[in-house]
Design a protein around this motif. Structure first.
Motif, PDB file in Angstrom:
ATOM      1  N   GLY A  49     -18.567 -20.965  31.803  1.00  0.00           N
ATOM      2  CA  GLY A  49     -19.055 -20.062  32.847  1.00  0.00           C
ATOM      3  C   GLY A  49     -20.484 -19.624  32.566  1.00  0.00           C
ATOM      4  O   GLY A  49     -21.324 -19.568  33.477  1.00  0.00           O
ATOM      5  N   LEU A  50     -20.759 -19.353  31.318  1.00  0.00           N
ATOM      6  CA  LEU A  50     -22.109 -18.954  30.931  1.00  0.00           C
ATOM      7  C   LEU A  50     -23.088 -20.120  31.093  1.00  0.00           C
ATOM      8  O   LEU A  50     -24.150 -19.987  31.708  1.00  0.00           O
ATOM      9  CB  LEU A  50     -22.093 -18.487  29.469  1.00  0.00           C
ATOM     10  N   LEU A  51     -22.707 -21.282  30.567  1.00  0.00           N
ATOM     11  CA  LEU A  51     -23.606 -22.439  30.606  1.00  0.00           C
ATOM     12  C   LEU A  51     -23.896 -22.878  32.039  1.00  0.00           C
ATOM     13  O   LEU A  51     -25.007 -23.314  32.354  1.00  0.00           O
ATOM     14  CB  LEU A  51     -23.003 -23.603  29.801  1.00  0.00           C
ATOM     15  N   GLU A  52     -22.907 -22.722  32.915  1.00  0.00           N
ATOM     16  CA  GLU A  52     -23.083 -23.155  34.312  1.00  0.00           C
ATOM     17  C   GLU A  52     -24.138 -22.332  35.052  1.00  0.00           C
ATOM     18  O   GLU A  52     -24.649 -22.765  36.089  1.00  0.00           O
ATOM     19  CB  GLU A  52     -21.740 -23.058  35.057  1.00  0.00           C
ATOM     20  N   GLU A  53     -24.469 -21.178  34.508  1.00  0.00           N
ATOM     21  CA  GLU A  53     -25.481 -20.351  35.180  1.00  0.00           C
ATOM     22  C   GLU A  53     -26.841 -21.057  35.235  1.00  0.00           C
ATOM     23  O   GLU A  53     -27.708 -20.668  36.009  1.00  0.00           O
ATOM     24  CB  GLU A  53     -25.613 -18.998  34.466  1.00  0.00           C
ATOM     25  N   TRP A  54     -27.036 -22.081  34.446  1.00  0.00           N
ATOM     26  CA  TRP A  54     -28.308 -22.805  34.463  1.00  0.00           C
ATOM     27  C   TRP A  54     -28.204 -24.145  35.191  1.00  0.00           C
ATOM     28  O   TRP A  54     -29.037 -25.021  35.022  1.00  0.00           O
ATOM     29  CB  TRP A  54     -28.812 -23.047  33.028  1.00  0.00           C
ATOM     30  N   SER A  55     -27.149 -24.298  35.997  1.00  0.00           N
ATOM     31  CA  SER A  55     -26.929 -25.633  36.566  1.00  0.00           C
ATOM     32  C   SER A  55     -27.934 -26.006  37.661  1.00  0.00           C
ATOM     33  O   SER A  55     -28.132 -27.189  37.926  1.00  0.00           O
ATOM     34  CB  SER A  55     -25.495 -25.778  37.067  1.00  0.00           C
ATOM     35  N   ASP A  56     -28.602 -25.020  38.273  1.00  0.00           N
ATOM     36  CA  ASP A  56     -29.661 -25.379  39.225  1.00  0.00           C
ATOM     37  C   ASP A  56     -30.821 -26.054  38.494  1.00  0.00           C
ATOM     38  O   ASP A  56     -31.370 -27.053  38.958  1.00  0.00           O
ATOM     39  CB  ASP A  56     -30.180 -24.136  39.956  1.00  0.00           C
ATOM     40  N   ASP A  57     -31.203 -25.474  37.357  1.00  0.00           N
ATOM     41  CA  ASP A  57     -32.336 -26.023  36.611  1.00  0.00           C
ATOM     42  C   ASP A  57     -31.969 -27.255  35.789  1.00  0.00           C
ATOM     43  O   ASP A  57     -32.792 -28.146  35.602  1.00  0.00           O
ATOM     44  CB  ASP A  57     -32.907 -24.962  35.655  1.00  0.00           C
ATOM     45  N   PHE A  58     -30.738 -27.274  35.282  1.00  0.00           N
ATOM     46  CA  PHE A  58     -30.347 -28.359  34.369  1.00  0.00           C
ATOM     47  C   PHE A  58     -29.028 -28.979  34.786  1.00  0.00           C
ATOM     48  O   PHE A  58     -28.022 -28.880  34.076  1.00  0.00           O
ATOM     49  CB  PHE A  58     -30.256 -27.845  32.925  1.00  0.00           C
ATOM     50  N   PRO A  59     -29.029 -29.638  35.953  1.00  0.00           N
ATOM     51  CA  PRO A  59     -27.767 -30.229  36.427  1.00  0.00           C
ATOM     52  C   PRO A  59     -27.237 -31.255  35.428  1.00  0.00           C
ATOM     53  O   PRO A  59     -28.003 -32.023  34.853  1.00  0.00           O
ATOM     54  CB  PRO A  59     -28.170 -30.900  37.747  1.00  0.00           C
ATOM     55  N   GLY A  60     -25.925 -31.215  35.204  1.00  0.00           N
ATOM     56  CA  GLY A  60     -25.309 -32.187  34.299  1.00  0.00           C
ATOM     57  C   GLY A  60     -25.453 -31.825  32.836  1.00  0.00           C
ATOM     58  O   GLY A  60     -25.093 -32.614  31.965  1.00  0.00           O
ATOM     59  N   LEU A  61     -25.988 -30.649  32.540  1.00  0.00           N
ATOM     60  CA  LEU A  61     -26.166 -30.236  31.145  1.00  0.00           C
ATOM     61  C   LEU A  61     -25.575 -28.849  30.933  1.00  0.00           C
ATOM     62  O   LEU A  61     -26.091 -28.057  30.157  1.00  0.00           O
ATOM     63  CB  LEU A  61     -27.667 -30.207  30.798  1.00  0.00           C
ATOM     64  N   CYS A  62     -24.503 -28.568  31.676  1.00  0.00           N
ATOM     65  CA  CYS A  62     -24.046 -27.180  31.722  1.00  0.00           C
ATOM     66  C   CYS A  62     -22.569 -26.985  31.447  1.00  0.00           C
ATOM     67  O   CYS A  62     -21.924 -26.100  32.027  1.00  0.00           O
ATOM     68  CB  CYS A  62     -24.448 -26.572  33.064  1.00  0.00           C
ATOM     69  N   ASP A  63     -21.992 -27.821  30.586  1.00  0.00           N
ATOM     70  CA  ASP A  63     -20.691 -27.476  30.029  1.00  0.00           C
ATOM     71  C   ASP A  63     -20.777 -27.665  28.531  1.00  0.00           C
ATOM     72  O   ASP A  63     -21.782 -28.182  28.014  1.00  0.00           O
ATOM     73  CB  ASP A  63     -19.557 -28.308  30.646  1.00  0.00           C
ATOM     74  N   LEU A  64     -19.751 -27.232  27.838  1.00  0.00           N
ATOM     75  CA  LEU A  64     -19.765 -27.216  26.371  1.00  0.00           C
ATOM     76  C   LEU A  64     -20.131 -28.563  25.762  1.00  0.00           C
ATOM     77  O   LEU A  64     -20.739 -28.620  24.697  1.00  0.00           O
ATOM     78  CB  LEU A  64     -18.380 -26.743  25.888  1.00  0.00           C
TER      79      LEU A  64
END
Ligand SMILES: *[C@@H]1O[C@H](CO)[C@@H](O)[C@H](O)[C@H]1NC(C)=O
Ligand SMILES: *[C@@H]1O[C@H](CO)[C@@H](O)[C@H](O)[C@H]1NC(C)=O
Ligand SMILES: *[C@@H]1O[C@H](CO)[C@@H](O)[C@H](O)[C@H]1NC(C)=O
Length: 280
Positions: A49-64
């Motif tokens: 949930g925390l990592l997904e907060e950056w998914s606009d800037d870093f798509p595909g790099l936002c899970d553990l």
């Protein structure tokens, strides 16, 4: 002999994708997947949930698992096999965070000035310790997201022996490297997988883990999960003997959770004030 090796390496450069100076993505994602499998569902959900907060800037790099390669993606300047994004960060200020430089000096050479001070700021160990302090004391979701990505990455990096050591050699067999081998980067090798120096050869786990982050990473997800499960079964914590001490960092967390004021960025988890006053 040296010229022959270098010639081979030069030729290889034309046929291989550029490689990041870290475990190749497969090694990083495998390390993170091993961690993921040992956390509870709800712990993973909080982290994702925390990592997904950056998914606009870093798509595909936002899970553990995929966040494990984010610190390498930051270095990307050109689109390529390990740099899949259209927008490239090309940020290099964090490059020295990826490794420690403990001297490996089997010939007892006289080391260059300060080479024995291998845990300075910046280094991987310093960053890991700083991350624990930040995550224990900051109330910022930005700080937590940023530092968590580094922790996931660096736990992988420091388990690559050539991210933890610089070799010093000066003879015909090992090479004339009295100034150090830059974690094996200066030792050319020829391999089947395009790893053209000893450092890259380790990064690929001797050509075993070759998947680099790409839009097709999901094609390898099942194999990654299985490989991680196999490794966990093969190497349970008890197999590491005294080298694995789950209590070691517990004291550090307890101190932080108790809101004790860290007396220094570095000493909170190591138990002793280290090097801050005599940096090179
Ligand atoms: C390494 O060299 C130093 C001096 O350069 C010497 O004092 C020491 O005994 C040597 N150690 C070994 C293991 O040869
Ligand atoms: C899984 O492990 C096998 C055997 O080591 C290796 O060939 C394969 O590339 C690995 N795949 C991933 C995605 O880790
Ligand atoms: C927490 O802090 C208090 C006050 O400094 C101290 O008395 C106590 O021993 C600490 N507890 C732990 C578990 O560190």
């Amino acid at each position: 002999m040296t010229r022959h090796w270098l010639h081979g390496a030069t030729l290889l450069l034309f046929t291989i994708p550029p490689v990041a100076w870290a475990w190749w993505d497969n090694g990083h994602m495998l390390t993170a997947e091993i961690a993921r499998q040992q956390l509870t569902k709800s712990q993973v959900a909080v982290i994702n949930g925390l990592l997904e907060e950056w998914s606009d800037d870093f798509p595909g790099l936002c899970d553990l698992v995929t966040a494990a390669v984010w610190p390498d993606q930051l270095k990307c300047a050109n689109h390529g096999a390990v740099c899949p994004r259209a927008v490239m960060e090309n940020i290099h200020i964090f490059d020295p965070w990826h490794f420690d430089e403990k001297p490996y000096n089997p010939q007892n050479l006289t080391l260059p000035h300060c080479a024995d001070q291998w845990l300075p700021n910046p280094s991987a160990s310093f960053t890991l310790t700083s991350a624990i302090t930040s995550m224990g004391t900051s109330n910022s979701r930005f700080a937590f997201n940023f530092m968590l990505r580094w922790v996931i990455h660096l736990v992988g990096d420091i388990h690559q022996p050539l991210h933890s050591a610089d070799g010093y050699f000066d003879d015909a067999r090992l090479g004339h490297l009295p100034q150090g081998d830059r974690g094996g980067n200066l030792i050319p090798v020829i391999s089947d997988c395009g790893a053209n120096n000893l450092h890259f050869y380790w990064d690929s786990a001797a050509c075993q883990y070759l998947v680099n982050w790409s839009p097709h990473y999901q094609d390898h997800r099942e194999a990654l999960t299985q490989n991680a499960s196999d490794l966990i079964t093969k190497y349970p914590p008890s197999s590491f003997g005294t080298r694995y001490d789950p209590e070691h960092l517990k004291a550090c967390w307890t101190q932080l959770q108790n809101k004790s004021k860290p007396s220094g960025v570095f000493d909170i988890c190591t138990g002793h004030g280290l090097l801050l006053e005599n940096l090179c």
